[in-house]
Design an enzyme around this catalytic site. Structure first.
Site, PDB file in Angstrom:
ATOM      1  N   ARG A  22       5.124  76.611 157.692  1.00  0.00           N
ATOM      2  CA  ARG A  22       6.559  76.964 157.628  1.00  0.00           C
ATOM      3  C   ARG A  22       7.453  76.078 158.486  1.00  0.00           C
ATOM      4  O   ARG A  22       8.571  76.498 158.838  1.00  0.00           O
ATOM      5  CB  ARG A  22       6.771  78.424 158.079  1.00  0.00           C
ATOM      6  CG  ARG A  22       5.844  79.446 157.473  1.00  0.00           C
ATOM      7  CD  ARG A  22       6.021  79.582 156.001  1.00  0.00           C
ATOM      8  NE  ARG A  22       5.252  80.716 155.470  1.00  0.00           N
ATOM      9  CZ  ARG A  22       4.884  80.806 154.197  1.00  0.00           C
ATOM     10  NH1 ARG A  22       5.197  79.861 153.333  1.00  0.00           N
ATOM     11  NH2 ARG A  22       4.210  81.837 153.781  1.00  0.00           N
ATOM     12  N   ASN A  52       5.879  73.514 150.949  1.00  0.00           N
ATOM     13  CA  ASN A  52       7.000  74.413 150.611  1.00  0.00           C
ATOM     14  C   ASN A  52       7.761  74.832 151.865  1.00  0.00           C
ATOM     15  O   ASN A  52       7.944  76.008 152.166  1.00  0.00           O
ATOM     16  CB  ASN A  52       6.542  75.621 149.787  1.00  0.00           C
ATOM     17  CG  ASN A  52       5.542  76.512 150.491  1.00  0.00           C
ATOM     18  OD1 ASN A  52       4.857  76.077 151.419  1.00  0.00           O
ATOM     19  ND2 ASN A  52       5.450  77.767 150.077  1.00  0.00           N
ATOM     20  N   ASP A 110       2.531  73.551 145.520  1.00  0.00           N
ATOM     21  CA  ASP A 110       2.061  74.928 145.717  1.00  0.00           C
ATOM     22  C   ASP A 110       3.191  75.937 145.903  1.00  0.00           C
ATOM     23  O   ASP A 110       4.130  75.714 146.655  1.00  0.00           O
ATOM     24  CB  ASP A 110       1.139  75.005 146.936  1.00  0.00           C
ATOM     25  CG  ASP A 110       0.578  76.406 147.118  1.00  0.00           C
ATOM     26  OD1 ASP A 110       0.131  76.991 146.126  1.00  0.00           O
ATOM     27  OD2 ASP A 110       0.618  76.921 148.248  1.00  0.00           O
ATOM     28  N   HIS A 137      -1.200  75.004 142.066  1.00  0.00           N
ATOM     29  CA  HIS A 137      -1.169  76.464 142.072  1.00  0.00           C
ATOM     30  C   HIS A 137      -1.069  76.842 140.594  1.00  0.00           C
ATOM     31  O   HIS A 137       0.006  76.768 140.007  1.00  0.00           O
ATOM     32  CB  HIS A 137       0.054  76.938 142.856  1.00  0.00           C
ATOM     33  CG  HIS A 137       0.300  78.410 142.796  1.00  0.00           C
ATOM     34  ND1 HIS A 137       0.380  79.193 143.912  1.00  0.00           N
ATOM     35  CD2 HIS A 137       0.505  79.241 141.747  1.00  0.00           C
ATOM     36  CE1 HIS A 137       0.609  80.451 143.556  1.00  0.00           C
ATOM     37  NE2 HIS A 137       0.692  80.502 142.229  1.00  0.00           N
ATOM     38  N   HIS A 190      -6.737  77.925 145.340  1.00  0.00           N
ATOM     39  CA  HIS A 190      -7.017  79.374 145.383  1.00  0.00           C
ATOM     40  C   HIS A 190      -7.414  80.010 144.045  1.00  0.00           C
ATOM     41  O   HIS A 190      -6.701  80.881 143.518  1.00  0.00           O
ATOM     42  CB  HIS A 190      -5.830  80.141 145.991  1.00  0.00           C
ATOM     43  CG  HIS A 190      -4.455  79.695 145.559  1.00  0.00           C
ATOM     44  ND1 HIS A 190      -4.083  79.607 144.237  1.00  0.00           N
ATOM     45  CD2 HIS A 190      -3.365  79.334 146.281  1.00  0.00           C
ATOM     46  CE1 HIS A 190      -2.831  79.204 144.168  1.00  0.00           C
ATOM     47  NE2 HIS A 190      -2.380  79.025 145.399  1.00  0.00           N
ATOM     48  N   ASP A 263      -5.241  79.455 152.362  1.00  0.00           N
ATOM     49  CA  ASP A 263      -3.883  79.761 151.905  1.00  0.00           C
ATOM     50  C   ASP A 263      -3.158  80.634 152.942  1.00  0.00           C
ATOM     51  O   ASP A 263      -2.384  81.529 152.587  1.00  0.00           O
ATOM     52  CB  ASP A 263      -3.887  80.447 150.527  1.00  0.00           C
ATOM     53  CG  ASP A 263      -2.517  80.381 149.853  1.00  0.00           C
ATOM     54  OD1 ASP A 263      -1.645  79.638 150.332  1.00  0.00           O
ATOM     55  OD2 ASP A 263      -2.324  81.087 148.843  1.00  0.00           O
ATOM     56  N   PRO A 281       4.934  87.099 148.632  1.00  0.00           N
ATOM     57  CA  PRO A 281       3.473  87.147 148.561  1.00  0.00           C
ATOM     58  C   PRO A 281       2.854  86.309 149.678  1.00  0.00           C
ATOM     59  O   PRO A 281       3.435  85.313 150.095  1.00  0.00           O
ATOM     60  CB  PRO A 281       3.173  86.526 147.200  1.00  0.00           C
ATOM     61  CG  PRO A 281       4.304  85.568 146.974  1.00  0.00           C
ATOM     62  CD  PRO A 281       5.508  86.191 147.625  1.00  0.00           C
ATOM     63  N   GLY A 282       1.685  86.714 150.118  1.00  0.00           N
ATOM     64  CA  GLY A 282       0.961  85.889 151.088  1.00  0.00           C
ATOM     65  C   GLY A 282       0.345  86.709 152.187  1.00  0.00           C
ATOM     66  O   GLY A 282       0.863  87.768 152.553  1.00  0.00           O
TER      67      GLY A 282
HETATM   68  O1  DOR Z   1       0.616  84.079 148.353  1.00  0.00           O
HETATM   69  C1  DOR Z   1       1.164  82.988 148.397  1.00  0.00           C
HETATM   70  N1  DOR Z   1       1.965  82.645 149.414  1.00  0.00           N
HETATM   71  N2  DOR Z   1       0.975  82.141 147.396  1.00  0.00           N
HETATM   72  C2  DOR Z   1       1.682  81.002 147.292  1.00  0.00           C
HETATM   73  O2  DOR Z   1       1.453  80.256 146.377  1.00  0.00           O
HETATM   74  C3  DOR Z   1       2.749  80.693 148.256  1.00  0.00           C
HETATM   75  C4  DOR Z   1       2.431  81.307 149.547  1.00  0.00           C
HETATM   76  C5  DOR Z   1       3.606  81.276 150.491  1.00  0.00           C
HETATM   77  O3  DOR Z   1       4.198  80.208 150.673  1.00  0.00           O
HETATM   78  O4  DOR Z   1       3.889  82.303 151.097  1.00  0.00           O
HETATM   79 ZN    ZN Z   2      -0.356  78.832 145.853  1.00  0.00          ZN
HETATM   80 ZN    ZN Z   3      -0.453  78.306 149.234  1.00  0.00          ZN
END
Ligand code: DOR
Ligand code: ZN
Ligand code: ZN
Ligand code: ZN
Length: 388
Positions: A22, A52, A110, A137, A190, A263, A281-282
């Site tokens: 990040r 990203n 991704d 991805h 993933h 990931d 998500p994540g």
């Molecule tokens: O779960 C995920 N989080 N999948 C992704 O492809 C992006 C990632 C994120 O950047 O939080």
């Molecule tokens: Zn991803």
């Molecule tokens: Zn990722």
């Protein structure tokens, strides 16, 4: 300091080619310093950061920023993956040759899959021609249709918009076909579904230069986690069913899936408290990969030597680095861990800025005792992280 390695395992330290630190842009979630802390606590000394960020890693200056900040922190080797397309918008290719010269180790959009097959084919050819590769991805956003959880009984019971596995499978197949057609490598990020594993097996049997990674959460958790954890269970691709977990375990055992990547995707607490449609998500993963893989050794999927290959030597090889050798006369880069010591996952033991994991509050087995990088102890479980 006297190191007691009785009944411990000494191994080359680990390499994670898929983390979200990040930095720059969203350092309230994580930054290169806290991400590095979580890495060494997990036994990792090499990580590859996803592009990203804000701005995206699509220019030489951002590639340099990540490398330089990683070196400044000095805990481990922090390398960037650069975007395939400018701004990760899927339209125009980045200047991959320049980005590679600046230190980008591979290319991926991704989080925003490359939906356009024409662009993807050009990207594969370009990256392959400069001795690098693209990673995707795999997700057809039209099929996933803003889904939230894996399409199945859990999503149905909770009334969550469903994410069908074919959103992943079709793009895995597309990428395999393009790799066969171009003769260039492609890496599947993933991998999470049974059919995707079968498609990669098929492509490999045809001689395609396809590789795949799997996360600790897809190796261990099902969509049942939604029942207890709500948005903490939200991840992309989604946690799936038992048959899919079995398939990725079997795929890793059989070498269809090449290695583990976490990931590691930190988000702030308030973001994970949002409604399931709006929460990002994540989940974090750097400190849970070793315990997860050791669990598979204990369950007899494969042996300890294979566990170390999928955490360390195989991912290092994929990004063209010599795996850390543990030899007399060489600079130490290694991890010492206790495969049976258990520890509780909690706010104190998690070194990431974010605590978003369904493992929170649980006890897991497999504890990193020491991580060495550049000949020095960068982490010990008794005194924590120590810089230089
Ligand atoms: O779960 C995920 N989080 N999948 C992704 O492809 C992006 C990632 C994120 O950047 O939080
Ligand atoms: Zn991803
Ligand atoms: Zn990722
Ligand atoms: Zn179930």
């Amino acid at each position: 300091e006297i190191i007691d390695a009785k009944d411990k395992i000494i191994s080359p330290s680990f390499c994670d080619i898929h983390v979200h630190f990040r930095d720059p842009g969203q350092t309230y979630k994580e930054d290169i310093r806290t991400g590095s802390m979580a890495a060494v606590a997990g036994g990792y000394t090499t990580v590859v950061c996803m592009p990203n960020t804000f701005p995206a890693i699509d220019e030489v200056s951002i590639v340099r920023y990540v490398i330089e900040k990683g070196e400044e922190v000095g805990l481990c080797r922090v390398l960037p993956a650069a975007a395939i397309t400018k701004g990760r918008k899927g339209k125009e290719l980045t200047e991959m040759a320049l980005l590679k010269d600046a230190g980008a180790v591979y290319f991926t959009d991704d989080g925003a899959p490359v939906m356009d097959s024409f662009i993807m084919r050009k990207a594969m050819e370009y990256a392959g021609s400069i001795g690098s590769f693209v990673a995707d991805h795999c997700e057809d956003l039209n099929l996933s249709n803003n889904g939230v959880a894996h399409e199945g009984e859990i999503a149905a019971a909770l009334g969550l918009p469903p994410l069908p596995p074919e959103a992943e499978d079709t793009m895995v197949a597309r990428n395999c076909v393009l790799s066969i057609q171009t003769g260039m490598p492609v890496h599947i990020c993933h991998i999470s579904s049974r059919l995707s594993v079968e498609i990669v097996a098929w492509a490999k049997a045809l001689g395609a230069k396809v590789t795949a990674e799997v996360t600790p959460h897809h190796l261990s958790l099902t969509d049942d986690e939604w029942l207890d954890f709500d948005c903490k269970a939200k991840v992309s691709p989604p946690l799936r069913e038992h048959k899919d977990v079995e398939a990725v375990r079997w795929g890793l055992e059989a070498g269809i899936i090449d290695f583990v990547a976490t990931d590691h995707a930190p988000h702030a607490h308030h973001e994970k408290m949002l409604e399931h449609q709006n929460c990002p998500p994540g989940m974090i993963g750097l400190q849970f990969a070793l315990p997860t893989v050791l669990n598979l050794v204990k369950k007899d999927y494969f042996d300890l030597e294979k566990a170390i290959r999928v955490l360390s030597t195989e991912p290092m090889k994929k990004i063209g680095l010599k795996p850390p050798a543990i030899k007399v006369g060489e600079t130490a880069e290694l991890v010492i861990f206790d495969p049976f010591e258990s520890w509780e996952v909690n706010e104190e033991t998690i070194l990431s800025k974010s605590k978003n994991t369904p493992l929170l509050g649980k006890k897991i087995e497999g504890k990193v005792k020491y991580t060495f990088y550049n000949g020095k102890i960068v982490y010990s479980d008794s005194s924590g992280v120590s810089c230089g």
